[in-house]
Design an enzyme around this catalytic site. Sequence first.
Site, PDB file in Angstrom:
ATOM      1  CD  GLU A  41      -1.655  23.724  41.569  1.00  0.00           C
ATOM      2  OE1 GLU A  41      -2.579  22.889  41.562  1.00  0.00           O
ATOM      3  OE2 GLU A  41      -1.302  24.354  42.580  1.00  0.00           O
ATOM      4  CB  CYS A  83      28.456  27.671  37.398  1.00  0.00           C
ATOM      5  SG  CYS A  83      27.948  27.052  35.798  1.00  0.00           S
ATOM      6  CB  SER A 103      24.433  19.970  30.787  1.00  0.00           C
ATOM      7  OG  SER A 103      25.356  20.085  29.740  1.00  0.00           O
ATOM      8  CB  SER A 160      26.978  22.672  37.726  1.00  0.00           C
ATOM      9  OG  SER A 160      27.154  22.740  39.085  1.00  0.00           O
ATOM     10  CG  HIS A 191      22.982  30.065  33.440  1.00  0.00           C
ATOM     11  ND1 HIS A 191      23.916  29.172  32.985  1.00  0.00           N
ATOM     12  CD2 HIS A 191      21.960  30.020  32.552  1.00  0.00           C
ATOM     13  CE1 HIS A 191      23.485  28.615  31.868  1.00  0.00           C
ATOM     14  NE2 HIS A 191      22.290  29.105  31.579  1.00  0.00           N
TER      15      HIS A 191
END
Lengths: 435, 343
Positions: free
Chosen positions: B69, B157, B185, B183, B115
């Site tokens: 939802e 990041c 992935s 950061s 981001h």
Amino acid sequence: MAAPLVLVVLVAVTVRAALYRSSLAAFISERVEVASPLNAWKRVVEGLALLDLGISPYSGAVFHETPLIIYLFHFVIEYAELVFMITDVLTAVALYLAIQDFNKVVFKKQKLLIELDKYAPDVAELIRTPMEMHYIPLKVALVYLLNPYTVMSCVAKSTCAINNTVLAFFILATIKGSALLSAVFLALATYQSLYPLTLFAPALLYLLQRQFIPIKPKSKSFWLYTMQYAALYLCSLVVIICLSFFLLNSWDFIPSVYGFILSVPDLTPNIGLFWYFFAEMFEHFSLFFVCVFQINVFFYTIPLAIKLKEHPMFFMFVQLAIISIFKSYPTVGDIALYMAFLPVWSHLYRFLRNIFILSCVLIACSFLFPVLWHLWIYAGSANSNFYYAITLTFNIGQILLVSDYFYAFLRREYYLTHGLHLTRQDGTEAMLVLK
Amino acid sequence: VCTSRFWFNYRHVANTLSVYRSVKRLGIPDSHIVLMLADDMACNPRNPKPATVFSHKNMELNVYGDDVEVDYRSYEVTVENFLRVLTGRIPPSTPRSKRLLSDDRSNILIYMTGHGGNGFLKFQDSEEITNVELADAFEQMWQKRRYNELLFIIDTCQGASMYERFYSPNIMALASSQVGEDSLSHQPDLGIGVHLMDRYTFYVLEFLEEIHPASQTNMNDLFQVCPKSLCVSTPGHRTDLFQRDPQNVLITDFFGSVRKVEITTETISLDRDVAGFESKFPRDEVATEPLKYAEQLPVAQIIHQKPKQKDWHPPGGFILGLWALIIMVFFKTYGIKHMKHIF
């Protein structure tokens, strides 16, 4: 001639009254081309409201008009619309009387020069006759009253109309020859917006001409008269400023009015040239450029005085135009005043070179102002560069208009003294070129 | 909250949905979850497996499922809406599912991903929320008693910059990377063609998969979730504003909806007779006059309290001086002979 004038006045008053009652009045008062931070009606009302609350109207940068305006509107604020209609009518009547007298002076001077044989023999078609000059005062009043710029300025209740009235009375007093009244009205006009200071020179030249005092630096009577006039002007200015001190018992109207005009802190877009420059300028340079821009307004007086010392009225017209183009917060009301003088120089029509393009430019730009404003502010699809482009074009149009009339005037003067058919030394036809 | 649009930011949506899934599994109902997804990956035309959002490669785990939802979708995910949800300053027409109906006993978990940079988080590629704004929003929440304790997790990041400015009590914050670090992935899936998850959230998800409603795992374990060897960036946390020791804070305090249930074996009878109840509180004997509204509020007094405003008049000296000058100029111009007409 009074009856047609009364008719024109009635028509003008009707147009204004009709517009006041319509919904356009609110729309027009909001337009930045008509109401600047100096002369917007909203600010006058705001200043008076602050005064009723017991605070000085000059605290906070909202009210930038002079204390005499406070005095005037304190009593007549309910009849503000009537006041503005009356000021417009007074301006038109003053201009009418002034130009009537001026035409007499022009005609007298022309007769004198013809009798003195100062004119070349083949300039018969350039000589002005009383017949053609008969309707000029009426045309001046007509152009002033029914000019869309004036009507908009009146409907917006911008105090520029009051400035125009004072200037019109100043011109009337100058043409009638009364140095005291001329100095007093010029002091009032300078007191309200600083720039009519430059009109001191043409008024002085006209009064000297009227007194038949030659303009030579060695002549004693020239300096005596100049000193007298300057003393009258400065004394009246000082008296008016001191009197304004007594209205609110404070001097803070001086930085609010004159400091504001000179240092241009408010950068709301208008039809002038200042706002865009100073919006994008680094603070480091702003003082320098403010000085440069302000000097630009006052700078043209001396060269024009040297060139046009025989024709002070034309000098006055050019100076008025320069003020309305280069002042820090111009509005269309200022433009209306100098445009009212254009019928006086209608005999220059055959020498005007760009009049068609210029009128197209001016009319097109006047229509484009609200369009690009809407696109910039409301639709968001344009930006300030678009509006500034139209401002620039409009001002260029005005400058070219003034310089075109200047060129035509000088050309006519040259033809008058040297004849219409100019020949070179070897006999072929010559062309007059402005270098 | 997932703040990124466009297909290549698939992993942010997968991050958010995996945390959503975990908290739902641990008992928090949809009425208590506000899910903000800035873009629709499941129905994105570039998704080779429509109606799915995977968090593990080889399509092991579909975090989209059948009963997601989403409360704020697509362009509704803006800084303004996010702050309005937090502070509760929303227009009265907002449906309940879009509101954060918390009170001073609520523990709130906020998970944000997208981001970011030093001090800001980018929303929808067009605006940012700064750490100062976020800190002020949390302070508003504290002053309006909208939370008891708050856990803030951010996976972007330079995420640690987002919790630097918090100043309200009872906030614990975790971030996936320090200031100056990115950061990263986790793993791309060659079938779908994009990176599926961010490293930090991947390992948090793995950690959460082992939590069940009765587990006693505490926050210190969550702080250890992604060491530098796995995450490449250094996750950070902030507990100085939190009053309890993180050792004593259960994961399920924030991630799950665990009720304290006490089971008893004896019966308790509710007394049917309520007469005895009334006699404890004797009725007031003195009958006082009923107070009317007018007497409570002395309107007449209030009206006359404001002093009457005096209108401003120009000083007499000014008027006198002005008109004297005008008359002087008039007579100087037109001659003294007019004087006799006045007098």
